[in-house]
Design a protein around this motif. Structure first.
Motif, PDB file in Angstrom:
ATOM      1  N   PHE A 170       9.630   7.586  13.335  1.00 53.80           N
ATOM      2  CA  PHE A 170       8.662   8.346  14.114  1.00 53.80           C
ATOM      3  C   PHE A 170       7.338   7.604  14.271  1.00 53.80           C
ATOM      4  CE2 PHE A 170       8.955   9.735   9.753  1.00 53.80           C
ATOM      5  CZ  PHE A 170       7.661   9.709   9.287  1.00 53.80           C
ATOM      6  N   LEU A 171       7.291   6.323  13.849  1.00 51.99           N
ATOM      7  CA  LEU A 171       6.100   5.504  14.055  1.00 51.99           C
ATOM      8  C   LEU A 171       6.343   4.379  15.048  1.00 51.99           C
ATOM      9  CD1 LEU A 171       4.758   5.176  10.408  1.00 51.99           C
ATOM     10  CD2 LEU A 171       4.090   6.820  12.163  1.00 51.99           C
ATOM     11  N   LYS A 172       7.605   4.033  15.292  1.00 53.69           N
ATOM     12  CA  LYS A 172       7.937   2.897  16.153  1.00 53.69           C
ATOM     13  C   LYS A 172       8.939   3.339  17.210  1.00 53.69           C
ATOM     14  CE  LYS A 172       7.276  -0.418  12.396  1.00 53.69           C
ATOM     15  NZ  LYS A 172       7.884  -1.531  11.630  1.00 53.69           N
ATOM     16  N   LYS A 173       9.158   2.458  18.207  1.00 52.47           N
ATOM     17  CA  LYS A 173      10.095   2.802  19.274  1.00 52.47           C
ATOM     18  C   LYS A 173      11.045   1.644  19.611  1.00 52.47           C
ATOM     19  CE  LYS A 173       6.993   4.158  22.282  1.00 52.47           C
ATOM     20  NZ  LYS A 173       6.424   4.706  23.535  1.00 52.47           N
ATOM     21  N   PHE A 177      15.097   4.529  19.196  1.00 53.12           N
ATOM     22  CA  PHE A 177      14.111   5.441  18.628  1.00 53.12           C
ATOM     23  C   PHE A 177      13.305   6.097  19.750  1.00 53.12           C
ATOM     24  CE2 PHE A 177      13.598   2.961  14.389  1.00 53.12           C
ATOM     25  CZ  PHE A 177      14.871   3.349  14.024  1.00 53.12           C
ATOM     26  N   ARG A 178      13.213   7.406  19.752  1.00 58.31           N
ATOM     27  CA  ARG A 178      12.402   8.151  20.720  1.00 58.31           C
ATOM     28  C   ARG A 178      11.306   8.855  19.920  1.00 58.31           C
ATOM     29  NH1 ARG A 178      17.621   9.051  21.690  1.00 58.31           N
ATOM     30  NH2 ARG A 178      17.635  11.227  21.039  1.00 58.31           N
ATOM     31  N   LYS A 179      10.175   8.175  19.770  1.00 57.08           N
ATOM     32  CA  LYS A 179       9.168   8.560  18.788  1.00 57.08           C
ATOM     33  C   LYS A 179       8.710  10.004  18.926  1.00 57.08           C
ATOM     34  CE  LYS A 179       4.922   6.861  18.950  1.00 57.08           C
ATOM     35  NZ  LYS A 179       3.748   5.977  18.763  1.00 57.08           N
ATOM     36  N   SER A 180       8.322  10.430  20.114  1.00 55.21           N
ATOM     37  CA  SER A 180       7.769  11.784  20.254  1.00 55.21           C
ATOM     38  C   SER A 180       8.806  12.844  19.902  1.00 55.21           C
ATOM     39  CB  SER A 180       7.260  11.995  21.682  1.00 55.21           C
ATOM     40  OG  SER A 180       8.310  11.869  22.621  1.00 55.21           O
ATOM     41  N   GLN A 181      10.061  12.608  20.261  1.00 59.91           N
ATOM     42  CA  GLN A 181      11.116  13.565  19.924  1.00 59.91           C
ATOM     43  C   GLN A 181      11.283  13.674  18.413  1.00 59.91           C
ATOM     44  OE1 GLN A 181      15.043  12.396  21.105  1.00 59.91           O
ATOM     45  NE2 GLN A 181      15.982  14.316  20.500  1.00 59.91           N
ATOM     46  N   TRP A 182      11.276  12.534  17.728  1.00 58.18           N
ATOM     47  CA  TRP A 182      11.491  12.564  16.276  1.00 58.18           C
ATOM     48  C   TRP A 182      10.287  13.177  15.561  1.00 58.18           C
ATOM     49  CZ3 TRP A 182      16.128  12.418  16.963  1.00 58.18           C
ATOM     50  CH2 TRP A 182      16.828  11.402  17.615  1.00 58.18           C
ATOM     51  N   GLN A 183       9.085  12.900  16.051  1.00 59.88           N
ATOM     52  CA  GLN A 183       7.908  13.535  15.464  1.00 59.88           C
ATOM     53  C   GLN A 183       8.008  15.052  15.572  1.00 59.88           C
ATOM     54  OE1 GLN A 183       4.680  11.647  17.553  1.00 59.88           O
ATOM     55  NE2 GLN A 183       4.541   9.956  16.105  1.00 59.88           N
ATOM     56  N   LYS A 184       8.445  15.529  16.724  1.00 61.15           N
ATOM     57  CA  LYS A 184       8.594  16.968  16.925  1.00 61.15           C
ATOM     58  C   LYS A 184       9.618  17.534  15.939  1.00 61.15           C
ATOM     59  CE  LYS A 184      10.044  20.366  20.422  1.00 61.15           C
ATOM     60  NZ  LYS A 184      11.269  20.810  19.694  1.00 61.15           N
ATOM     61  N   TYR A 203      14.154  -8.154   4.748  1.00 56.67           N
ATOM     62  CA  TYR A 203      14.820  -7.372   5.786  1.00 56.67           C
ATOM     63  C   TYR A 203      14.532  -5.895   5.517  1.00 56.67           C
ATOM     64  CZ  TYR A 203      18.730  -5.326   8.428  1.00 56.67           C
ATOM     65  OH  TYR A 203      19.501  -4.584   9.283  1.00 56.67           O
ATOM     66  N   ARG A 204      13.883  -5.242   6.466  1.00 53.88           N
ATOM     67  CA  ARG A 204      13.471  -3.841   6.321  1.00 53.88           C
ATOM     68  C   ARG A 204      12.689  -3.600   5.031  1.00 53.88           C
ATOM     69  NH1 ARG A 204      18.947  -0.523   7.885  1.00 53.88           N
ATOM     70  NH2 ARG A 204      19.358  -1.541   9.862  1.00 53.88           N
ATOM     71  N   PRO A 205      11.541  -4.225   4.882  1.00 58.26           N
ATOM     72  CA  PRO A 205      10.715  -3.963   3.693  1.00 58.26           C
ATOM     73  C   PRO A 205      10.112  -2.564   3.746  1.00 58.26           C
ATOM     74  CG  PRO A 205       9.516  -5.323   5.257  1.00 58.26           C
ATOM     75  CD  PRO A 205      10.916  -5.187   5.804  1.00 58.26           C
ATOM     76  N   TYR A 206       9.454  -2.175   2.664  1.00 56.57           N
ATOM     77  CA  TYR A 206       8.850  -0.844   2.600  1.00 56.57           C
ATOM     78  C   TYR A 206       7.717  -0.698   3.609  1.00 56.57           C
ATOM     79  CZ  TYR A 206      11.251   1.409  -1.256  1.00 56.57           C
ATOM     80  OH  TYR A 206      12.188   2.039  -2.021  1.00 56.57           O
ATOM     81  N   HIS A 207       7.787   0.372   4.419  1.00 55.03           N
ATOM     82  CA  HIS A 207       6.692   0.779   5.306  1.00 55.03           C
ATOM     83  C   HIS A 207       6.507   2.283   5.174  1.00 55.03           C
ATOM     84  CE1 HIS A 207       6.335  -3.137   7.126  1.00 55.03           C
ATOM     85  NE2 HIS A 207       7.578  -3.137   7.563  1.00 55.03           N
ATOM     86  N   ALA A 208       6.521   2.766   3.950  1.00 55.56           N
ATOM     87  CA  ALA A 208       6.479   4.211   3.737  1.00 55.56           C
ATOM     88  C   ALA A 208       5.078   4.786   3.827  1.00 55.56           C
ATOM     89  CB  ALA A 208       7.091   4.551   2.375  1.00 55.56           C
ATOM     90  N   TRP A 214       1.153  10.007   7.946  1.00 52.34           N
ATOM     91  CA  TRP A 214       1.342  10.741   9.198  1.00 52.34           C
ATOM     92  C   TRP A 214       1.901  12.128   8.922  1.00 52.34           C
ATOM     93  CZ3 TRP A 214       4.837  13.406  12.009  1.00 52.34           C
ATOM     94  CH2 TRP A 214       4.529  13.641  13.353  1.00 52.34           C
ATOM     95  N   ILE A 215       2.890  12.213   8.057  1.00 56.03           N
ATOM     96  CA  ILE A 215       3.492  13.504   7.734  1.00 56.03           C
ATOM     97  C   ILE A 215       2.445  14.430   7.113  1.00 56.03           C
ATOM     98  CG2 ILE A 215       5.166  14.664   6.229  1.00 56.03           C
ATOM     99  CD1 ILE A 215       7.013  12.249   6.644  1.00 56.03           C
TER     100      ILE A 215
END
Length: 239
Positions: A170-173, A177-184, A203-208, A214-215
Motif C-alpha cells: 500500500f506504499l508502492k505501485k 499493486f493498486r495502492k489506493s485500493q489496498w489502502q482502502k 532481496y526484499r529487505p525490511y521496509h516495515a 502509515w497504518i
C-alpha cells in the motif's frame, strides 16, 4: 498507541530457501527488523514441492540457532517457527504428518499460490485445508490476478479465510499493486494480517517502518488492534 509488532511472514532463516543466505544475513535482517519496531517474528520459509522442501526438524533446529545468536547479541526479539506453503492437493497430508509446519504450532496455515492461478484453484485448496481442520491465511492476497474482482475477496472472507497483505503493497505501485485500493482495504478492515515478506538484507529487505507509520496515522484504532494484535495473538495462542 504502543503495540508490539509481530512480523508473521518473512524468510529470514539462513540458507533454507530464497531468503537470507547465511547466519550473518539473518542477524542483520533481524537487527533491522528490531530498529523498525518489530518485536516478534514468525519465520516462514517456503514449502514448494520439488523446489523448497525443508522438513520441520531442520526449521526448528535453525530457529534454535538463531535464538542463540539473538541471546548472544542481546537482541530482544521473539522467534517462532512456521512455513509459507504452496497450495496444492497434497498439502493437507503433509501437514497431518508434520512434514510441513503450521504457524507457530497452531492450526493456521500460511498458504500461497502462483500469481496467475485460477480462482477455482484457490477455492479448492483453501476448502481442502478447512475440511482438514486448518485455518488458511492467504499470503499476500493482493498478488493474485484472479482477485482483481473485489467480490471474490469478500467471498473468501465470508468463508473464514484470513487475508494477509505485504507491508510494501500500500506504499508502492509496481506491477499488480493498486495502492489506493489496498489502502482502502486496510482502512475498511478487509485485511486481517500484514507481514514484511522480507527475504534478508538484499532481496526484499525490511521496509516495515514507513508502512507501520502509515497504518497508525490512517487506520482506525480498532482495526489497527485487529491487524497488529488480535489476529496475531490468535495464532500465537493457538486459538
Amino acid at each position: 498507541m504502543a503495540i508490539r509488532i509481530c512480523d508473521m511472514h518473512c524468510h529470514i532463516l539462513p540458507g533454507i530457501d530464497d531468503g537470507a543466505q547465511d547466519m550473518d544475513e539473518t542477524m542483520a535482517a533481524l537487527h533491522e527488523a528490531y530498529e523498525q519496531g518489530i518485536r516478534a517474528v514468525i519465520a516462514t520459509p517456503h514449502y514448494y514441492p520439488e523446489k523448497y522442501e525443508p522438513d520441520g526438524s531442520t526449521i526448528r533446529q535453525l530457529l534454535q540457532q538463531v535464538k542463540l545468536r539473538c541471546r548472544e547479541e542481546q537482541l530482544d526479539i521473539r522467534l517462532y517457527a512456521g512455513q509459507e506453503c504452496f497450495g496444492y492437493s497434497g498439502l493437507v497430508d503433509k501437514l497431518n504428518r508434520g512434514e510441513v509446519l503450521t504457524m507457530a504450532g497452531s492450526r493456521y496455515v500460511l498458504t500461497e499460490f502462483s500469481p496467475d492461478c485460477a480462482y477455482a484453484q484457490i477455492q479448492q485448496i483453501l476448502t481442502l485445508l478447512q475440511q482438514g481442520g486448518y485455518y488458511p491465511i492467504l499470503a499476500h492476497f493482493e498478488r493474485y490476478e484472479c482477485l482483481e474482482h473485489e467480490e471474490r475477496i469478500q467471498e473468501l472472507k465470508n468463508r473464514g479465510i484470513l487475508l494477509q497483505m505485504n507491508y510494501d503493497t500500500f506504499l508502492k505501485k509496481p506491477g499488480w499493486f493498486r495502492k489506493s485500493q489496498w489502502q482502502k482495504m486496510l482502512q475498511d478492515g478487509t485485511v486481517d494480517l500484514v507481514g514484511s515478506d522480507c527475504h534478508g538484507t538484499h532481496y526484499r529487505p525490511y521496509h516495515a517502518d514507513d508502512a507501520i507509520r502509515w497504518i497508525r496515522k490512517n487506520v482506525d484504532t480498532e482495526i489497527q488492534r485487529k491487524i497488529f494484535v488480535k489476529n496475531v495473538h490468535q495464532i500465537l495462542r493457538k486459538e
